[in-house]
Motif scaffolding. Sequence first.
Motif, mmCIF file in Angstrom:
data_model
loop_
_atom_site.group_PDB
_atom_site.id
_atom_site.type_symbol
_atom_site.label_atom_id
_atom_site.label_comp_id
_atom_site.label_asym_id
_atom_site.label_seq_id
_atom_site.Cartn_x
_atom_site.Cartn_y
_atom_site.Cartn_z
ATOM 1 N N LEU A 1 2.139 -34.542 -46.758
ATOM 2 C CA LEU A 1 2.551 -33.800 -45.072
ATOM 3 C C LEU A 1 1.596 -33.948 -44.285
ATOM 4 O O LEU A 1 0.684 -34.467 -44.504
ATOM 5 N N GLU A 2 2.094 -34.573 -43.246
ATOM 6 C CA GLU A 2 0.735 -35.214 -41.986
ATOM 7 C C GLU A 2 -0.066 -33.748 -41.374
ATOM 8 O O GLU A 2 0.788 -32.965 -40.733
ATOM 9 N N ARG A 3 -1.150 -34.223 -41.382
ATOM 10 C CA ARG A 3 -1.821 -33.271 -40.837
ATOM 11 C C ARG A 3 -2.008 -32.876 -39.470
ATOM 12 O O ARG A 3 -1.666 -33.949 -38.617
ATOM 13 N N ALA A 4 -1.129 -31.953 -38.575
ATOM 14 C CA ALA A 4 -0.883 -31.689 -37.618
ATOM 15 C C ALA A 4 -1.862 -31.007 -36.586
ATOM 16 O O ALA A 4 -2.570 -31.663 -34.750
ATOM 17 N N GLY A 5 -2.545 -29.393 -36.928
ATOM 18 C CA GLY A 5 -3.863 -29.133 -36.169
ATOM 19 C C GLY A 5 -4.005 -28.276 -36.781
ATOM 20 O O GLY A 5 -4.208 -28.129 -37.547
ATOM 21 N N MET A 6 -5.331 -27.152 -35.947
ATOM 22 C CA MET A 6 -5.582 -26.817 -36.072
ATOM 23 C C MET A 6 -5.493 -25.493 -36.052
ATOM 24 O O MET A 6 -6.091 -25.666 -34.132
ATOM 25 N N LYS B 1 -2.607 -34.628 -32.387
ATOM 26 C CA LYS B 1 -3.247 -34.086 -32.864
ATOM 27 C C LYS B 1 -4.146 -32.878 -32.220
ATOM 28 O O LYS B 1 -4.669 -33.107 -31.129
ATOM 29 N N PHE B 2 -3.942 -31.830 -32.588
ATOM 30 C CA PHE B 2 -4.889 -30.823 -31.023
ATOM 31 C C PHE B 2 -5.360 -29.231 -32.249
ATOM 32 O O PHE B 2 -5.237 -29.726 -33.706
ATOM 33 N N CYS B 3 -6.101 -28.957 -31.197
ATOM 34 C CA CYS B 3 -6.804 -27.406 -31.715
ATOM 35 C C CYS B 3 -6.536 -26.466 -31.121
ATOM 36 O O CYS B 3 -6.535 -26.663 -29.536
ATOM 37 N N GLY B 4 -6.601 -24.845 -31.538
ATOM 38 C CA GLY B 4 -6.827 -24.714 -30.067
ATOM 39 C C GLY B 4 -7.723 -23.235 -31.262
ATOM 40 O O GLY B 4 -7.112 -22.913 -31.659
ATOM 41 N N ARG B 5 -7.671 -22.348 -30.179
ATOM 42 C CA ARG B 5 -8.504 -21.461 -30.204
ATOM 43 C C ARG B 5 -7.543 -19.640 -29.125
ATOM 44 O O ARG B 5 -7.261 -20.205 -28.056
ATOM 45 N N PHE B 6 -7.367 -19.431 -29.780
ATOM 46 C CA PHE B 6 -6.893 -17.590 -29.412
ATOM 47 C C PHE B 6 -7.414 -16.650 -29.223
ATOM 48 O O PHE B 6 -7.295 -16.067 -31.344
ATOM 49 N N ARG B 7 -8.048 -15.656 -28.326
ATOM 50 C CA ARG B 7 -7.852 -14.226 -28.397
ATOM 51 C C ARG B 7 -7.373 -13.379 -27.669
ATOM 52 O O ARG B 7 -6.575 -13.878 -27.140
ATOM 53 N N ILE C 1 -3.010 -12.336 -25.002
ATOM 54 C CA ILE C 1 -3.193 -13.262 -25.128
ATOM 55 C C ILE C 1 -4.664 -13.415 -23.946
ATOM 56 O O ILE C 1 -4.430 -13.520 -22.984
ATOM 57 N N LEU C 2 -6.113 -13.421 -24.710
ATOM 58 C CA LEU C 2 -7.237 -12.482 -23.609
ATOM 59 C C LEU C 2 -7.459 -13.651 -23.433
ATOM 60 O O LEU C 2 -8.074 -13.421 -21.808
ATOM 61 N N ALA C 3 -7.674 -14.776 -23.666
ATOM 62 C CA ALA C 3 -8.109 -16.670 -23.485
ATOM 63 C C ALA C 3 -7.250 -17.286 -24.898
ATOM 64 O O ALA C 3 -7.612 -16.622 -25.529
ATOM 65 N N HIS C 4 -7.518 -17.872 -23.841
ATOM 66 C CA HIS C 4 -7.247 -19.438 -25.453
ATOM 67 C C HIS C 4 -7.467 -20.686 -24.354
ATOM 68 O O HIS C 4 -8.028 -21.080 -23.255
ATOM 69 N N ASP C 5 -7.525 -21.896 -25.332
ATOM 70 C CA ASP C 5 -7.604 -23.534 -24.669
ATOM 71 C C ASP C 5 -7.253 -24.219 -26.228
ATOM 72 O O ASP C 5 -7.101 -24.001 -27.074
ATOM 73 N N VAL C 6 -6.210 -25.251 -26.079
ATOM 74 C CA VAL C 6 -5.816 -25.714 -26.402
ATOM 75 C C VAL C 6 -6.570 -27.535 -25.942
ATOM 76 O O VAL C 6 -7.095 -27.796 -24.670
ATOM 77 N N GLY C 7 -7.248 -28.351 -27.252
ATOM 78 C CA GLY C 7 -7.472 -29.785 -26.964
ATOM 79 C C GLY C 7 -7.149 -30.314 -27.611
ATOM 80 O O GLY C 7 -6.333 -30.581 -28.833
ATOM 81 N N ILE C 8 -6.914 -31.711 -27.256
ATOM 82 C CA ILE C 8 -6.248 -32.801 -28.671
ATOM 83 C C ILE C 8 -7.125 -33.763 -28.708
ATOM 84 O O ILE C 8 -7.711 -34.043 -28.241
ATOM 85 N N PHE C 9 -7.167 -34.022 -30.156
ATOM 86 C CA PHE C 9 -8.456 -35.052 -30.981
ATOM 87 C C PHE C 9 -7.636 -35.887 -30.853
ATOM 88 O O PHE C 9 -6.828 -36.245 -31.905
ATOM 89 N N GLU C 10 -8.753 -36.854 -31.585
ATOM 90 C CA GLU C 10 -7.884 -38.283 -31.901
ATOM 91 C C GLU C 10 -8.180 -37.647 -33.562
ATOM 92 O O GLU C 10 -6.978 -38.819 -34.217
ATOM 93 N N SER C 11 -8.701 -36.452 -34.156
ATOM 94 C CA SER C 11 -8.590 -36.673 -35.708
ATOM 95 C C SER C 11 -9.278 -35.289 -35.966
ATOM 96 O O SER C 11 -9.881 -34.771 -34.919
#
Length: 188
Positions: A76-81, A144-150, A158-168
């Motif tokens: 499995l490849e790690r894709a995001g958090m 590869k991404f990380c996202g936060r959702f409130r 969804i009251l607030a969110h942000d999604v970022g693209i990351f190298e690792s």
Amino acid sequence: MLAMETSPITSKKVLTLVFVFGDFDGERRVLLGMKKRGFGAGYWNGFGGKVEKGETILEGAVRELEEEAGIRVSHLERAGMLWFHFEGDPTGLEVHVYRGETFEGVVSETEEMRPEWFSLDKIPFHIMWPDDQIWWPVFVGNKKFCGRFRFAKDQKEILAHDVGIFESLPCEMEFGSGEWVGGVLVER
Ligand SMILES: Nc1nc2c([nH]c(=O)n2[C@H]2C[C@H](O)[C@@H](COP(=O)(O)OP(=O)(O)OP(=O)(O)O)O2)c(=O)[nH]1
């Protein structure tokens, strides 16, 4: 800056989420499951659940995929958090997202999930968690991404969110405030 701390998070649950992709006569599809019971019932989703004591997150991802869809993956490849916080709930969710390509066994319906292959241009976002359509384009774009959702208490708005693209991965980020380093930032 994303304000995540309107109601405090004092503990977290670590969860996995696996999407298996396949080629069907040149058409790219993804395996989703209709969740039949429990948290997120009635939504199409990838396969996953809580990481158990004594197993790594990856082992948990492999186990849950087998329990819920009947198939075994060796890679499995790690894709995001993804981090989720529901207003008024002190337990945040930390979801580790993986992608898989090859598997052994036969995709089977289980007590928890009814699996089905979806063409990538027919993803049923209207019957999925509302955040999924936000991070999905980054995910299928192999970034590869990380996202936060409130979320509001109703677990829908969804009251607030942000999604970022990351190298690792993992992203050097926890719940709470703070700017992403790089990536896109979207706020409602
Ligand atoms: N796509 C998507 N998946 C989500 C979101 N939130 C969320 O928890 N998930 C995933 C993570 C897990 O794969 C799953 C929740 O796990 P679960 O509660 O079913 O865990 P489990 O199978 O161990 O639960 P149990 O019923 O056996 O106690 O849903 C979301 O907003 N979008």
